[in-house]
Design an enzyme around this catalytic site. Structure first.
Site, PDB file in Angstrom:
ATOM      1  N   ASP A  34       0.819  -1.210   0.000  1.00  0.00           N
ATOM      2  CA  ASP A  34       0.000   0.000   0.000  1.00  0.00           C
ATOM      3  C   ASP A  34       0.862   1.274   0.000  1.00  0.00           C
ATOM      4  O   ASP A  34       1.977   1.258   0.514  1.00  0.00           O
ATOM      5  CB  ASP A  34      -0.892  -0.028   1.250  1.00  0.00           C
ATOM      6  CG  ASP A  34      -2.081   0.907   1.130  1.00  0.00           C
ATOM      7  OD1 ASP A  34      -2.332   1.447   0.034  1.00  0.00           O
ATOM      8  OD2 ASP A  34      -2.762   1.112   2.159  1.00  0.00           O
ATOM      9  N   GLY A  37       0.335   5.360  -4.682  1.00  0.00           N
ATOM     10  CA  GLY A  37      -0.200   6.632  -5.176  1.00  0.00           C
ATOM     11  C   GLY A  37       0.214   7.797  -4.285  1.00  0.00           C
ATOM     12  O   GLY A  37       0.594   8.865  -4.769  1.00  0.00           O
ATOM     13  N   ARG A  47       0.034   9.603  -9.884  1.00  0.00           N
ATOM     14  CA  ARG A  47      -0.086   8.383  -9.075  1.00  0.00           C
ATOM     15  C   ARG A  47       0.571   7.170  -9.725  1.00  0.00           C
ATOM     16  O   ARG A  47       1.181   6.342  -9.049  1.00  0.00           O
ATOM     17  CB  ARG A  47      -1.571   8.069  -8.828  1.00  0.00           C
ATOM     18  CG  ARG A  47      -2.234   8.996  -7.811  1.00  0.00           C
ATOM     19  CD  ARG A  47      -3.723   8.682  -7.692  1.00  0.00           C
ATOM     20  NE  ARG A  47      -3.990   7.283  -7.361  1.00  0.00           N
ATOM     21  CZ  ARG A  47      -3.921   6.796  -6.121  1.00  0.00           C
ATOM     22  NH1 ARG A  47      -3.613   7.575  -5.112  1.00  0.00           N
ATOM     23  NH2 ARG A  47      -4.168   5.513  -5.905  1.00  0.00           N
ATOM     24  N   HIS A  51       3.065   3.461  -8.839  1.00  0.00           N
ATOM     25  CA  HIS A  51       2.828   2.058  -9.186  1.00  0.00           C
ATOM     26  C   HIS A  51       4.040   1.481  -9.925  1.00  0.00           C
ATOM     27  O   HIS A  51       4.439   0.345  -9.690  1.00  0.00           O
ATOM     28  CB  HIS A  51       1.571   1.924 -10.045  1.00  0.00           C
ATOM     29  CG  HIS A  51       0.327   2.385  -9.341  1.00  0.00           C
ATOM     30  ND1 HIS A  51       0.012   1.999  -8.061  1.00  0.00           N
ATOM     31  CD2 HIS A  51      -0.665   3.216  -9.727  1.00  0.00           C
ATOM     32  CE1 HIS A  51      -1.128   2.559  -7.693  1.00  0.00           C
ATOM     33  NE2 HIS A  51      -1.561   3.310  -8.686  1.00  0.00           N
ATOM     34  N   GLU A  81     -11.923  -4.298  -5.448  1.00  0.00           N
ATOM     35  CA  GLU A  81     -12.387  -2.919  -5.203  1.00  0.00           C
ATOM     36  C   GLU A  81     -11.623  -1.897  -6.067  1.00  0.00           C
ATOM     37  O   GLU A  81     -12.103  -0.784  -6.299  1.00  0.00           O
ATOM     38  CB  GLU A  81     -12.238  -2.546  -3.728  1.00  0.00           C
ATOM     39  CG  GLU A  81     -13.256  -3.206  -2.797  1.00  0.00           C
ATOM     40  CD  GLU A  81     -12.997  -4.686  -2.549  1.00  0.00           C
ATOM     41  OE1 GLU A  81     -11.821  -5.096  -2.549  1.00  0.00           O
ATOM     42  OE2 GLU A  81     -13.985  -5.439  -2.389  1.00  0.00           O
ATOM     43  N   TRP A  83     -11.208  -1.653  -9.089  1.00  0.00           N
ATOM     44  CA  TRP A  83     -11.861  -1.298 -10.359  1.00  0.00           C
ATOM     45  C   TRP A  83     -12.561   0.061 -10.268  1.00  0.00           C
ATOM     46  O   TRP A  83     -12.913   0.650 -11.282  1.00  0.00           O
ATOM     47  CB  TRP A  83     -12.884  -2.374 -10.763  1.00  0.00           C
ATOM     48  CG  TRP A  83     -12.265  -3.691 -11.115  1.00  0.00           C
ATOM     49  CD1 TRP A  83     -12.349  -4.837 -10.377  1.00  0.00           C
ATOM     50  CD2 TRP A  83     -11.473  -4.016 -12.265  1.00  0.00           C
ATOM     51  NE1 TRP A  83     -11.650  -5.852 -10.998  1.00  0.00           N
ATOM     52  CE2 TRP A  83     -11.113  -5.392 -12.157  1.00  0.00           C
ATOM     53  CE3 TRP A  83     -11.038  -3.298 -13.387  1.00  0.00           C
ATOM     54  CZ2 TRP A  83     -10.335  -6.046 -13.114  1.00  0.00           C
ATOM     55  CZ3 TRP A  83     -10.265  -3.958 -14.340  1.00  0.00           C
ATOM     56  CH2 TRP A  83      -9.918  -5.300 -14.209  1.00  0.00           C
ATOM     57  N   LEU A 145      11.026 -20.535  -4.627  1.00  0.00           N
ATOM     58  CA  LEU A 145       9.968 -19.657  -4.106  1.00  0.00           C
ATOM     59  C   LEU A 145       8.703 -19.712  -4.970  1.00  0.00           C
ATOM     60  O   LEU A 145       8.780 -19.641  -6.199  1.00  0.00           O
ATOM     61  CB  LEU A 145      10.477 -18.204  -4.078  1.00  0.00           C
ATOM     62  CG  LEU A 145       9.448 -17.143  -3.667  1.00  0.00           C
ATOM     63  CD1 LEU A 145       9.187 -17.191  -2.167  1.00  0.00           C
ATOM     64  CD2 LEU A 145       9.912 -15.745  -4.073  1.00  0.00           C
ATOM     65  N   ARG A 202       1.770  -5.054   6.090  1.00  0.00           N
ATOM     66  CA  ARG A 202       1.072  -4.005   5.348  1.00  0.00           C
ATOM     67  C   ARG A 202       1.855  -2.711   5.485  1.00  0.00           C
ATOM     68  O   ARG A 202       2.199  -2.303   6.592  1.00  0.00           O
ATOM     69  CB  ARG A 202      -0.362  -3.800   5.843  1.00  0.00           C
ATOM     70  CG  ARG A 202      -1.079  -2.730   5.003  1.00  0.00           C
ATOM     71  CD  ARG A 202      -2.559  -2.590   5.255  1.00  0.00           C
ATOM     72  NE  ARG A 202      -3.123  -1.669   4.261  1.00  0.00           N
ATOM     73  CZ  ARG A 202      -4.379  -1.651   3.849  1.00  0.00           C
ATOM     74  NH1 ARG A 202      -5.230  -2.508   4.343  1.00  0.00           N
ATOM     75  NH2 ARG A 202      -4.791  -0.778   2.948  1.00  0.00           N
ATOM     76  N   SER A 210      -8.676  -4.901   4.511  1.00  0.00           N
ATOM     77  CA  SER A 210      -9.157  -4.540   3.174  1.00  0.00           C
ATOM     78  C   SER A 210      -9.512  -5.755   2.316  1.00  0.00           C
ATOM     79  O   SER A 210      -9.129  -5.845   1.143  1.00  0.00           O
ATOM     80  CB  SER A 210      -8.118  -3.679   2.460  1.00  0.00           C
ATOM     81  OG  SER A 210      -7.849  -2.514   3.200  1.00  0.00           O
ATOM     82  N   GLU A 221       0.496 -13.721  12.153  1.00  0.00           N
ATOM     83  CA  GLU A 221       1.070 -12.559  12.829  1.00  0.00           C
ATOM     84  C   GLU A 221       1.024 -11.360  11.878  1.00  0.00           C
ATOM     85  O   GLU A 221       1.361 -11.491  10.704  1.00  0.00           O
ATOM     86  CB  GLU A 221       2.541 -12.846  13.204  1.00  0.00           C
ATOM     87  CG  GLU A 221       2.717 -13.985  14.188  1.00  0.00           C
ATOM     88  CD  GLU A 221       2.212 -13.641  15.584  1.00  0.00           C
ATOM     89  OE1 GLU A 221       2.209 -12.438  15.939  1.00  0.00           O
ATOM     90  OE2 GLU A 221       1.829 -14.570  16.314  1.00  0.00           O
TER      91      GLU A 221
HETATM   92  C1  V07 Z   1       1.482  -4.128  -9.732  1.00  0.00           C
HETATM   93  C2  V07 Z   1       3.224  -2.751  -8.575  1.00  0.00           C
HETATM   94  C3  V07 Z   1       3.384  -3.118  -7.123  1.00  0.00           C
HETATM   95  C4  V07 Z   1       2.636  -2.200  -6.222  1.00  0.00           C
HETATM   96  C5  V07 Z   1       1.167  -2.433  -6.186  1.00  0.00           C
HETATM   97  C6  V07 Z   1       0.308  -2.034  -7.360  1.00  0.00           C
HETATM   98  C7  V07 Z   1       0.954  -1.916  -8.698  1.00  0.00           C
HETATM   99  C8  V07 Z   1       3.992  -6.534 -10.295  1.00  0.00           C
HETATM  100  C9  V07 Z   1       2.912  -7.179 -10.853  1.00  0.00           C
HETATM  101  C10 V07 Z   1       2.865  -8.496 -11.445  1.00  0.00           C
HETATM  102  C11 V07 Z   1       1.690  -9.250 -11.450  1.00  0.00           C
HETATM  103  C12 V07 Z   1       1.656 -10.535 -12.005  1.00  0.00           C
HETATM  104  C13 V07 Z   1       2.802 -11.062 -12.532  1.00  0.00           C
HETATM  105  C14 V07 Z   1       3.966 -10.349 -12.559  1.00  0.00           C
HETATM  106  C15 V07 Z   1       4.003  -9.070 -12.014  1.00  0.00           C
HETATM  107  C16 V07 Z   1       1.849  -6.279 -10.692  1.00  0.00           C
HETATM  108  C17 V07 Z   1      -0.264  -5.413 -10.774  1.00  0.00           C
HETATM  109  C18 V07 Z   1       0.161  -4.268 -10.126  1.00  0.00           C
HETATM  110  C19 V07 Z   1      -1.684  -5.560 -11.193  1.00  0.00           C
HETATM  111  F1  V07 Z   1       2.777 -12.297 -13.060  1.00  0.00           F
HETATM  112  N1  V07 Z   1       3.646  -5.356  -9.811  1.00  0.00           N
HETATM  113  N2  V07 Z   1       2.323  -5.159 -10.052  1.00  0.00           N
HETATM  114  N3  V07 Z   1       0.562  -6.418 -11.053  1.00  0.00           N
HETATM  115  N4  V07 Z   1       1.887  -2.972  -9.058  1.00  0.00           N
END
Ligand code: V07
Length: 254
Positions: A34, A37, A47, A51, A81, A83, A145, A202, A210, A221
């Site tokens: 979290d 943005g 924002r 990301h 949420e 969306w 992993l 978090r 959330s 934990e």
């Molecule tokens: C997203 C970056 C991290 C912060 C939170 C929101 C934005 C990596 C992925 C991802 C997802 C699947 C995958 C490989 C990479 C990702 C979303 C958003 C939707 F197979 N970062 N990231 N997917 N953010």
């Protein structure tokens, strides 16, 4: 701009010396990433810049998890949420998986990482689905992993969906009502086969779930930090693991 640094190899000689402090490392860590943005807005950036930065922090966090020998890392990347956000922001976020995998899939392969997702995969945009599907396929035989992305995930929906699947199986006489117990119920969740998270992290100072993993976090934990996700680092991750190793888990016992 992100740099393509060599991925941190799981090699005893290359580990920082002080990793020996870590004992009782959690098997499964879940993270609510979290504050992306807010991080950008604080810097006067759009924002989506947060990301993008957050995506590179995902890579560093995976690197650290491999190094710490964590078995499962579940990252909350997009909730049901989310969306409600502006269309342009959603579109940008939905392009991140493809971008991430384009840059980092070779490193993930080298480090024996397997990619999986939980959540409603079908309703994601095609370009997102295809990139992730390809990565799942490429990494399916890796046994290091498990990198588990919660994407279009909502816990109440997951629980409701499980109930519908159970009722349907009961209708078709595949199971009987007497068989329904916590174990069976768990098998109908997206997380079927995975151990419950031992530690939930978090970022960004919010102290709520959330709609994340409500069933699975029953005995987990919790660890909170005010640090925003783009500022999360291996040091902060390590602090969470050090705090975790001192906690006594009782699971309701004494
Ligand atoms: C997203 C970056 C991290 C912060 C939170 C929101 C934005 C990596 C992925 C991802 C997802 C699947 C995958 C490989 C990479 C990702 C979303 C958003 C939707 F197979 N970062 N990231 N997917 N953010």
């Amino acid at each position: 701009m992100s740099m393509r640094l060599p991925f941190f190899k799981k090699n005893k000689q290359s580990q920082p010396e002080n990793d020996s402090e870590l004992v009782n490392v959690p098997e499964h860590v879940a993270i609510i990433m979290d504050g992306n943005g807010r991080w950008a807005q604080k810097k006067g950036l759009p924002r989506v810049a947060g990301h993008k930065e957050g995506m590179d922090v995902v890579r560093n966090t995976v690197k650290a998890a491999v190094n710490y020998d964590i078995k499962i890392l579940t990252l909350f990347a997009f909730s049901t949420e989310n969306w409600k956000r502006p269309k342009s922001e959603i579109e940008f976020i939905m392009r991140l998986p493809k971008e991430f995998l384009h840059i980092y899939l070779p490193e993930l392969m080298e480090n024996n990482v397997r990619i999986e997702t939980i959540g409603d995969f079908n309703t994601l945009p095609d370009y997102t689905k295809e990139a992730i599907q390809y990565a799942k396929e490429q990494t399916k035989d890796n046994n290091g992993l498990l990198l588990n992305f919660a994407l279009n995930y909502g816990s109440r929906y997951e629980i409701m969906r499980a109930i519908k699947l159970i009722m349907s199986d009961a209708d078709h006489a595949k199971i009987s009502i007497d068989e329904i117990d916590e174990n069976l119920f768990s098998e109908y969740l997206y997380t079927n086969g995975l151990s419950d998270p031992d530690l939930l992290i978090r970022t960004s100072g919010e102290m709520r779930l959330s709609n994340f993993l409500l069933w699975q976090l029953a005995y987990t934990e919790f660890w909170f930090t005010d640090v925003l996700w783009p500022d999360f680092s291996e040091d902060i991750f390590k602090q969470a693991l050090l705090d975790y190793q001192h906690r006594k888990r009782r699971y309701g016992g004494i």
